[in-house]
Design an enzyme around this catalytic site. Structure first.
Site, short mmCIF file in Angstrom:
data_model
loop_
_atom_site.label_atom_id
_atom_site.label_comp_id
_atom_site.label_asym_id
_atom_site.label_seq_id
_atom_site.Cartn_x
_atom_site.Cartn_y
_atom_site.Cartn_z
N HIS A 57 100.33 73.55 4.14
CA HIS A 57 101.41 73.64 5.12
C HIS A 57 101.58 75.02 5.74
CE1 HIS A 57 103.78 75.49 1.93
NE2 HIS A 57 103.71 74.40 1.18
N HIS A 152 99.58 71.12 8.20
CA HIS A 152 100.59 70.08 8.06
C HIS A 152 101.96 70.67 8.38
CE1 HIS A 152 98.31 66.96 5.52
NE2 HIS A 152 97.44 67.82 6.00
#
Length: 234
Positions: A57, A152
């Site tokens: 992420h 992400h």
């Protein structure tokens, strides 16, 4: 029904072992249309992300230090989700984290606030058995543009999943095809209604039936006689 496409990012893979949510992204659909009424939260998890999670992420521990705790946004989030169908890709993962966060602040599990939870990953596996059904794979298969997804992110992934879900559930409801919207004079153009046509039914030839039976026999042999159609016939 009002639908909310939801995604989370977390510090790791196990809510039960202390990992926490760091980001929640929600995208609203009403009558299968994007409304723009979305929700997005960054959260201070009170712990560092695992190295592998950071690679996924890219949200640094430093960035999250001044963000609110889950408890501070819980009421706003639950009010937003209230009564909706929640659509999540690999729902057990995200729901386990949401339930743990709710448990830690003395609230009931997610199912008490929403109408239902739909797992788009399970839907995809039923539609495309044996194929890769990650969000990226489905974007490629269903012509959803994910070129901006280098890492992400909960809101971006929820937006992509909303498009994927609409394509996954798009069906043909009738044999009426729109020729176009309007003519040059602004008059509505006619529709081509194919329901009046009688479609021919073509039966398989003896050769085709023979080939079909041979293929079934080969499958039955490979499964050592455990094919369902043979068992039902017996």
């Amino acid at each position: 029904m009002r639908q909310i496409v939801l995604d989370t990012e977390t510090t790791g893979l196990s809510a039960e072992n202390g990992d926490r949510i760091i980001e929640i992204g929600c995208v609203e659909l009403v009558a299968r249309k994007l409304t723009g009424n979305n929700k997005h939260f960054y959260l201070n998890p009170g712990r560092d992300s695992h190295e592998d999670a950071l690679k996924v992420h890219g949200i640094s521990n430093e960035f999250l230090k001044d963000k609110p705790k889950f408890e501070a946004v819980a009421d706003e989030l639950l009010e937003y989700l209230q009564g909706a169908e929640i659509i999540i890709h690999n729902a057990p993962f995200d729901v386990s984290f949401l339930n743990k966060e709710l448990e830690l602040i003395g609230r009931q599990p997610l199912k008490h606030f929403v109408a239902k939870v739909t797992d788009s990953l399970m839907m995809a596996k039923e539609l495309f058995p044996g194929k890769r059904n990650s969000l990226d794979a489905l974007c490629d298969r269903l012509d959803v543009d994910n070129s901006g997804r280098t890492l992400h992110g909960a809101l971006l992934d929820a937006e992509l999943l909303a498009d994927v879900y609409i394509n996954l559930t798009r069906g043909q409801n009738s044999l009426v095809m729109e020729v176009g919207a309007t003519s040059g004079e602004g008059e509505p153009l006619p529709q081509a209604d194919l329901s009046a046509f009688e479609l021919p039914v073509l039966s398989a030839s003896e050769q085709e039936m023979g080939s079909h039976e041979k293929a079934l026999a080969d499958i039955d042999k490979a499964s050592k006689g455990k094919t369902l159609w043979r068992l039902m016939a017996a």
